[in-house]
Design a protein around this motif. Structure first.
Motif, mmCIF file in Angstrom:
data_model
loop_
_atom_site.group_PDB
_atom_site.id
_atom_site.type_symbol
_atom_site.label_atom_id
_atom_site.label_comp_id
_atom_site.label_asym_id
_atom_site.label_seq_id
_atom_site.Cartn_x
_atom_site.Cartn_y
_atom_site.Cartn_z
ATOM 1 N N GLU A 18 0.847 -1.185 0.000
ATOM 2 C CA GLU A 18 0.000 0.000 0.000
ATOM 3 C C GLU A 18 0.883 1.237 0.000
ATOM 4 O O GLU A 18 2.105 1.150 0.193
ATOM 5 C CB GLU A 18 -0.936 0.004 1.208
ATOM 6 C CG GLU A 18 -0.227 -0.007 2.541
ATOM 7 C CD GLU A 18 -1.197 -0.156 3.706
ATOM 8 O OE1 GLU A 18 -1.019 0.581 4.692
ATOM 9 O OE2 GLU A 18 -2.125 -0.981 3.613
ATOM 10 N N VAL A 19 0.273 2.382 -0.213
ATOM 11 C CA VAL A 19 1.020 3.637 -0.271
ATOM 12 C C VAL A 19 1.819 3.821 1.023
ATOM 13 O O VAL A 19 1.312 3.601 2.120
ATOM 14 C CB VAL A 19 0.060 4.818 -0.481
ATOM 15 C CG1 VAL A 19 0.803 6.155 -0.376
ATOM 16 C CG2 VAL A 19 -0.629 4.712 -1.835
ATOM 17 N N ASP A 20 3.086 4.181 0.857
ATOM 18 C CA ASP A 20 4.006 4.463 1.968
ATOM 19 C C ASP A 20 4.450 3.209 2.717
ATOM 20 O O ASP A 20 5.089 3.328 3.762
ATOM 21 C CB ASP A 20 3.409 5.456 2.968
ATOM 22 C CG ASP A 20 3.621 6.902 2.547
ATOM 23 O OD1 ASP A 20 4.503 7.138 1.702
ATOM 24 O OD2 ASP A 20 2.909 7.793 3.049
ATOM 25 N N LYS A 78 2.136 6.355 -4.777
ATOM 26 C CA LYS A 78 0.721 6.489 -5.101
ATOM 27 C C LYS A 78 0.152 5.102 -5.362
ATOM 28 O O LYS A 78 0.892 4.139 -5.578
ATOM 29 C CB LYS A 78 0.509 7.402 -6.299
ATOM 30 C CG LYS A 78 1.172 6.922 -7.583
ATOM 31 C CD LYS A 78 0.990 7.951 -8.707
ATOM 32 C CE LYS A 78 1.664 7.497 -10.005
ATOM 33 N NZ LYS A 78 1.498 8.502 -11.089
ATOM 34 N N ALA A 79 -1.170 5.017 -5.324
ATOM 35 C CA ALA A 79 -1.830 3.738 -5.552
ATOM 36 C C ALA A 79 -1.868 3.422 -7.047
ATOM 37 O O ALA A 79 -1.846 4.317 -7.897
ATOM 38 C CB ALA A 79 -3.245 3.766 -4.979
ATOM 39 N N VAL A 105 -0.276 -1.645 -5.747
ATOM 40 C CA VAL A 105 -0.241 -0.734 -4.609
ATOM 41 C C VAL A 105 -1.660 -0.251 -4.314
ATOM 42 O O VAL A 105 -2.307 0.369 -5.175
ATOM 43 C CB VAL A 105 0.683 0.470 -4.874
ATOM 44 C CG1 VAL A 105 0.705 1.406 -3.669
ATOM 45 C CG2 VAL A 105 2.103 -0.015 -5.210
ATOM 46 N N ASN A 108 -3.489 3.470 1.451
ATOM 47 C CA ASN A 108 -3.116 3.020 2.792
ATOM 48 C C ASN A 108 -4.335 2.946 3.695
ATOM 49 O O ASN A 108 -5.466 3.154 3.256
ATOM 50 C CB ASN A 108 -2.000 3.891 3.379
ATOM 51 C CG ASN A 108 -2.420 5.337 3.545
ATOM 52 O OD1 ASN A 108 -3.596 5.667 3.551
ATOM 53 N ND2 ASN A 108 -1.448 6.227 3.667
ATOM 54 N N THR A 113 -4.252 7.979 -1.187
ATOM 55 C CA THR A 113 -3.784 7.363 -2.437
ATOM 56 C C THR A 113 -2.442 7.907 -2.889
ATOM 57 O O THR A 113 -1.873 7.395 -3.846
ATOM 58 C CB THR A 113 -4.815 7.587 -3.555
ATOM 59 O OG1 THR A 113 -5.005 8.996 -3.745
ATOM 60 C CG2 THR A 113 -6.147 6.941 -3.212
ATOM 61 N N THR A 114 -1.927 8.949 -2.235
ATOM 62 C CA THR A 114 -0.600 9.481 -2.562
ATOM 63 C C THR A 114 0.228 9.587 -1.295
ATOM 64 O O THR A 114 -0.307 9.762 -0.198
ATOM 65 C CB THR A 114 -0.700 10.866 -3.232
ATOM 66 O OG1 THR A 114 -1.393 11.757 -2.350
ATOM 67 C CG2 THR A 114 -1.421 10.781 -4.563
ATOM 68 N N SER A 115 1.541 9.498 -1.459
ATOM 69 C CA SER A 115 2.448 9.473 -0.313
ATOM 70 C C SER A 115 2.520 10.827 0.365
ATOM 71 O O SER A 115 2.502 11.874 -0.266
ATOM 72 C CB SER A 115 3.848 9.058 -0.763
ATOM 73 O OG SER A 115 4.766 9.158 0.300
#
Length: 354
Positions: A18-20, A78-79, A105, A108, A113-115
């Motif tokens: 997943e993200v991060d 990102k996802a 991915v 989270n 959906t983005t870090s």
């Protein structure tokens, strides 16, 4: 005897993340000690960093095969579904290529959906609020002068960050006294989905003047391990020291993480404001300053006696409050009695004695 031709493989520790949440990419080269792994691996939406290498030796019938594994940490920014294309590896027998790999991915846990970390070229400053905390807990914020109230201090550090406490906090502020803190209690707690090592201290505070009392638990200190901050020089796959590498962050619990550095952090609780009221007027002349909830019982032994026989009167005061200001009760009318100075003892039912 002709040596086997060199080979290369590539695997991910997981094809789903997943993200991060990082995963590891391992490129394994067998049969060529001089092979050159990829320096940079670029995939839009993924931040891929070299984190180290290892060597394996396998022997069979006096024939030995050497393998070299190169590890890369992948941080999804990102996802989505990403393809890591075949990577070129230069060897004595020509160019070898790794297989293409697919990484799925997902957003989270909170749907992001983005870090939050940004791209690999940004700062790797850690958010200390996610690593350490301090809090002061009091059961009431409106009290009387001289009223003793319990206070609890809690400090915590994310248990996935290598750390050690070096100083416990002190109570800051003016216009109060505090009890000596007994030995702290230490345990692991889950807070907001993260595991923290929490140290709890118990004390009691007594305001000595009316007005607003501002108090905080201040200056707890700890040593934590953080990612090493590197310069702006270009990265080499053989230079794992001094890189600006957020993947060494202990939050990731990364078995391939590089070298970190130690940092001293100092942290404090938020300030708590307590309204301190003056005592009611017209206190009796014998008032010694004890404030709290108290009960008084008494007993006398023996129950029958002759003139001149001594009697023992036991007065028991129980409750919660500032017992250090409690004075022994006295006879309202001592005519016909000969009294002696009283003795006293105190037994607390908690560690802070209120």
């Amino acid at each position: 005897m002709r040596a086997d031709a060199p080979t290369v493989t590539a695997v991910l520790t997981s094809s789903e993340t997943e993200v991060d949440r990082p995963v590891q990419l391992q490129i394994k080269i067998t049969g060529d000690a001089n092979a050159i792994p990829p320096n940079e691996i670029t995939v839009d939406g993924l931040d891929i960093r070299y984190t180290g290498q290892s060597t394996q030796v396998e022997g069979r019938n006096f024939r030995f095969t050497y393998s070299f594994s190169y590890s890369y940490t992948i941080l999804p920014l990102k996802a989505g579904t990403f393809t890591i294309p075949p990577q070129a590896v230069s060897s004595n027998s020509g160019t070898l290529r790794t297989p293409a790999l697919t990484l799925h991915v997902a957003p989270n846990d909170d749907g992001t959906t983005t870090s939050r970390r940004g791209s690999g070229s940004g700062s790797n400053t850690l958010d200390e609020k996610k690593i350490v905390f301090a809090e002061l807990i009091v059961p009431k914020v409106s009290v009387y002068v001289g009223e003793t109230i319990p206070a609890q201090i809690r400090i915590g550090i994310n248990s996935r960050v290598p750390h050690r406490f070096i100083d416990l906090p002190n109570l800051s502020g003016q216009g109060f006294t505090s009890q000596r803190m007994p030995n702290p209690e230490q345990r692991l707690e889950s807070i907001g989905g993260r595991s923290y090592e929490v140290v709890t201290l118990q004390t009691a505070i007594t305001p000595v003047r009316s007005g607003k009392l501002e108090i905080a638990a201040q200056d707890a200190k700890a040593i934590i391990q953080v990612p090493r901050r590197g310069g702006s020089r270009s990265r080499s796959p053989f230079d794992i020291f001094g890189m600006q590498d957020p993947f060494n962050d202990p939050f990731f619990n990364d078995p391939f993480a590089g070298v970190g550095e130690q940092k001293e952090v100092k942290f404090s609780s938020e300030t708590t404001t307590i309204e301190v009221k003056p005592l009611p007027p017209n206190a009796p002349a014998t008032f010694g300053g004890a404030v709290g909830n108290f009960a008084l019982t008494s007993d006398v032994k023996p129950r029958s006696a002759q003139v001149g026989d001594p009697l023992t009167v036991t007065a028991t005061i129980s409750g919660r409050g500032n017992f250090d200001r409690v004075t022994a009760p006295s006879l309202e009318d001592d005519r016909g009695w000969h009294t002696y100075p009283p003795g006293s003892s105190f037994k607390a039912d908690d560690e802070i004695g209120i």
